[in-house]
Scaffold this motif. Structure first.
Motif, PDB file in Angstrom:
ATOM      1  N   UNK A 135      34.654  33.978  32.831  1.00 39.78           N
ATOM      2  CA  UNK A 135      34.392  35.390  32.590  1.00 39.78           C
ATOM      3  C   UNK A 135      33.078  35.904  33.112  1.00 39.78           C
ATOM      4  N   UNK A 136      32.177  35.012  33.549  1.00 41.32           N
ATOM      5  CA  UNK A 136      30.857  35.438  34.024  1.00 41.32           C
ATOM      6  C   UNK A 136      30.726  35.180  35.515  1.00 41.32           C
ATOM      7  N   UNK A 137      30.336  36.204  36.267  1.00 40.01           N
ATOM      8  CA  UNK A 137      30.052  36.078  37.699  1.00 40.01           C
ATOM      9  C   UNK A 137      28.640  36.583  37.973  1.00 40.01           C
ATOM     10  N   UNK A 138      27.856  35.757  38.668  1.00 41.06           N
ATOM     11  CA  UNK A 138      26.477  36.090  39.002  1.00 41.06           C
ATOM     12  C   UNK A 138      26.313  36.101  40.513  1.00 41.06           C
ATOM     13  N   UNK A 139      25.607  37.112  41.019  1.00 45.21           N
ATOM     14  CA  UNK A 139      25.362  37.228  42.459  1.00 45.21           C
ATOM     15  C   UNK A 139      23.884  37.526  42.689  1.00 45.21           C
ATOM     16  N   UNK A 189      31.398  44.046  31.462  1.00 43.99           N
ATOM     17  CA  UNK A 189      30.030  44.551  31.394  1.00 43.99           C
ATOM     18  C   UNK A 189      29.357  44.242  32.721  1.00 43.99           C
ATOM     19  N   UNK A 190      28.697  45.249  33.284  1.00 38.49           N
ATOM     20  CA  UNK A 190      28.125  45.100  34.623  1.00 38.49           C
ATOM     21  C   UNK A 190      26.635  45.426  34.604  1.00 38.49           C
ATOM     22  N   UNK A 191      25.876  44.626  35.333  1.00 35.22           N
ATOM     23  CA  UNK A 191      24.446  44.845  35.530  1.00 35.22           C
ATOM     24  C   UNK A 191      24.155  44.698  37.016  1.00 35.22           C
ATOM     25  N   UNK A 243      36.423  41.546  39.494  1.00 29.90           N
ATOM     26  CA  UNK A 243      35.787  40.927  38.337  1.00 29.90           C
ATOM     27  C   UNK A 243      34.594  40.059  38.720  1.00 29.90           C
ATOM     28  N   UNK A 244      34.330  39.911  40.020  1.00 31.12           N
ATOM     29  CA  UNK A 244      33.139  39.199  40.471  1.00 31.12           C
ATOM     30  C   UNK A 244      31.995  40.146  40.806  1.00 31.12           C
ATOM     31  N   UNK A 245      32.251  41.462  40.761  1.00 29.13           N
ATOM     32  CA  UNK A 245      31.302  42.438  41.292  1.00 29.13           C
ATOM     33  C   UNK A 245      30.594  43.162  40.158  1.00 29.13           C
ATOM     34  N   UNK A 246      29.267  43.170  40.187  1.00 26.96           N
ATOM     35  CA  UNK A 246      28.494  43.867  39.169  1.00 26.96           C
ATOM     36  C   UNK A 246      28.039  45.236  39.578  1.00 26.96           C
ATOM     37  N   UNK A 247      28.425  45.700  40.761  1.00 25.98           N
ATOM     38  CA  UNK A 247      28.008  47.015  41.255  1.00 25.98           C
ATOM     39  C   UNK A 247      29.116  48.042  41.054  1.00 25.98           C
ATOM     40  N   UNK A 248      28.737  49.308  41.096  1.00 26.35           N
ATOM     41  CA  UNK A 248      29.682  50.401  40.866  1.00 26.35           C
ATOM     42  C   UNK A 248      30.413  50.733  42.166  1.00 26.35           C
ATOM     43  N   UNK A 249      31.727  50.591  42.152  1.00 29.01           N
ATOM     44  CA  UNK A 249      32.547  50.835  43.340  1.00 29.01           C
ATOM     45  C   UNK A 249      33.751  51.681  42.962  1.00 29.01           C
ATOM     46  N   UNK A 250      34.046  52.675  43.768  1.00 30.41           N
ATOM     47  CA  UNK A 250      35.278  53.443  43.649  1.00 30.41           C
ATOM     48  C   UNK A 250      36.132  53.189  44.879  1.00 30.41           C
TER      49      UNK A 250
END
Length: 617
Positions: free
Chosen positions: A367-371, A403-405, A41-48
């Motif tokens: 609910x918001x994590x920024x990196x 929601x991820x950016x 929930x801290x990650x905004x990138x796409x990971x499998x």
């Protein structure tokens, strides 16, 4: 099971029984996005994530075949098991995929483009795989343009445990593996080995002789906790491989050629935690060496060969003044070198790369994590490269919706071969550079028993290196663009049933402006791919499953004149528990005996069956 952190937009489940477990927990941890352990929930990138249960259930031999069922991945292989295989992430070049094994960068400095050959990487020792899609050079440095494949062996559990398995099947194939691990006080460790041999198939599509393959892989790790604050980490991985292959000088044809590989991977690190964990440090030395020898005739001295070595020093610090903020910073020194012999000549080259980076991770509101971060690399030949990256993850409802950016920059240093080869090298080469954007949403449904994800992405790459037929040297002559959509669905309607599906559309095209290639699709990158897997655990000890993978048409060459037809592959599998600790298993790959190719004029396996037994204690 496969666990996705990408995006979502589908509602497909209704009437699901109540007695079911969640697809995955919000507390799931990943390490590839920032180089440290993070909640998803801290990650905004796409990971499998491909976990140990999935690897065991699928019974897949080659890592590349597991990766092919994940979104955004395209692969090609030049024949029998052990043949050269490459992974493209989101339409990037196979050389633009960064590969890690137990935290060690294993891309080959002696390769033409520093690529990693997945052909020798089997699943025997692998316990977990994380696939990060999108440029991420701030954390990982050179080559992380398409993304990162991070492979991990098992970490020891409390007490002592062991596993072993052996199987036999098509083309006189033997596959056996075993590992032991344990913890005693402040010391924990494990050791494992895997052996594989097969008569194979003809790597040349028109060939009649089989191209055999042998592979031994070993791994070991040791951790010593000197105190609650200080520990030593030692890890090692080794592959020895022997491959018969068909000559590729011209169209592939039966030949007596042989390739042998020894790959050594080592890691030694000290971990220090201070101020109740508010400040942690990791200092490590990593070492990777690839030794490749090629023989025109088995039993003779090697006719030519390559040795690639990469020695790295890494320091990483993490400062967490409060629970909602972290600063990750570090320094790295890398020294790749390669040696070549053959055809009456020898060559040796090396380079030095010094890097510094910093990455901030904050949760300003619930609910918001920024990196966000920046990195600078200084290369002894071409000078400096600076990259930036930022991503965000927002959940308004405690993880039910995410929601991820993401924005990421990537670069790839020219390989030593491209810089210094006496015939085609160009010391004036600049690094390849990319800018990558993606946006997505993950949605949990039915009390967490379903997860739907959708991601849209765009990547532009400039200064891409290719062979220039006008000058007969390598040059920064290419530009490319890739855009597309990835969608995943994971269902667990009842505890016994697990279903995963993925779809990806990738439009990867040449934007170089060269008339013969501009606007053409990049080779061996199909636009459409779909994968569906289902596994069911019966109440009497039987487990059954199936995987279907469909891949669209592509082209084998940059001019788009040689077509590779699309294909569909189906596989079925089953296992049965004889006791709590022993089970038998089996599978049939390519169930309908499809005739297909991932590289023009190279052979692929038809229908093949395998069976075995595995035990644990």
């Amino acid at each position: 099971m496969l666990k996705y952190s990408s995006i979502s937009l589908l509602a497909l489940v209704a009437g699901t029984p109540v007695a079911a477990q969640e697809i995955s927990s919000p507390d799931d941890i990943v390490v590839t996005a920032s180089g440290i352990a993070q909640s998803r929930d801290e990650v905004g990138q796409a990971i499998t994530v491909i976990d140990a249960d999935t690897i065991e259930k699928r019974q897949t031999t080659d890592v590349v075949d597991l990766l092919a069922t994940t979104p955004g991945i395209r692969f090609n292989r030049t024949g029998s098991t052990g043949s050269v295989a490459g992974i493209s992430i989101r339409g990037a070049e196979t050389t633009q995929t960064l590969v890690l094994i137990d935290g060690v960068k294993v891309n080959d400095p002696s390769g033409i483009g520093d690529g990693f050959d997945f052909g020798h990487l089997l699943t025997g020792n692998i316990h977990r795989i994380e696939v990060l899609r999108g440029s991420n050079s701030v954390v990982h440095g050179s080559q992380a343009i398409g993304g990162v494949v991070n492979l991990m062996t098992a970490t020891p559990d409390a007490g002592f445990a062991g596993r072993a398995s052996a199987e036999y099947g098509y083309s006189d194939t033997v596959n056996a593996k075993a590992d032991l691990s344990g913890t005693a006080g402040a010391v924990s460790g494990g050791i494992g080995g895997a052996y594989f041999r097969t008569d194979g198939i003809s790597s040349a599509a028109v060939g009649t002789e089989r191209d055999g393959y042998k592979n031994f892989a070993g791994n070991a790790r040791l951790k010593i906790a000197f105190s609650d604050a200080l520990s030593l980490d030692l890890r090692g991985y080794y592959i020895n491989a022997d491959l018969d292959y068909d000559s590729f000088f011209g169209a592939p044809a039966d030949s007596g050629d042989v390739a042998k590989l020894d790959q050594y991977v080592g890691y030694a690190g000290l971990n220090l935690g201070l101020f109740d964990g508010r400040f942690t440090s990791r200092a490590a030395v990593t070492w990777m060496r690839n030794e490749r020898d090629y023989f025109f005739v088995r039993g003779t001295a090697p006719d030519y060969g390559y040795k690639g070595t990469n020695l790295r020093f890494e320091y990483q610090g993490v400062v967490a003044p409060v629970d909602s903020a972290k600063l990750v910073f570090g320094y790295e020194h890398e020294r790749p070198d390669y040696d070549f012999f053959g055809f009456g000549s020898t060559d040796s080259q090396k380079a030095n790369i010094d890097s510094v980076y910093a990455l901030g991770i904050v949760q300003p509101i619930t609910g918001l994590s920024l990196t966000g971060g920046v990195r600078h690399d200084d290369h002894s030949q071409f000078g400096g490269a600076t990259t930036f990256g930022a991503n965000a993850n927002y959940s308004p409802n405690g993880g039910a919706t995410n929601v991820r950016l993401s924005y990421g920059e990537g670069f790839k240093a020219p390989s030593l071969y491209q810089l210094y080869d006496s015939f085609s090298g160009n010391a004036a080469l600049r690094p390849e550079e990319s800018k990558s954007y993606d946006i997505g949403i993950d949605q949990r449904l039915a009390d967490g028993r379903a997860l739907v994800s959708v991601t849209a992405f765009l990547r532009n790459t400039v200064n891409q290196i290719n062979f220039d037929n006008a000058t007969f040297t390598y040059g920064n002559i290419d530009r490319t663009r890739a855009k597309g959509v990835e969608a995943t669905l994971a269902l667990r309607p009842v505890d016994a049933l697990n279903v995963t599906a993925s779809y990806s559309y990738i439009d990867a095209r040449d934007r170089s402006g060269r008339p013969a290639f501009d606007g053409k699709r990049l080779p061996r990158r199909a636009d459409h791919a779909v994968s569906l897997s289902a596994d069911y655990d019966w109440s009497f000890g039987l487990s059954t499953g199936a995987t279907i993978t469909m891949v669209g048409d592509s082209f084998d060459n940059a001019a788009n004149t040689v077509r590779l037809d699309g294909f569909a592959l189906a596989g079925v599998r089953a296992s049965f528990a004889l006791t709590e600790r022993v089970e038998v298993y089996g599978r049939v790959d390519n169930l309908f005996d499809a005739d297909y190719a991932t590289a023009f004029n190279y052979g692929t396996y038809g229908r093949a069956a395998y069976g075995g037994v595995r035990a644990r204690f």
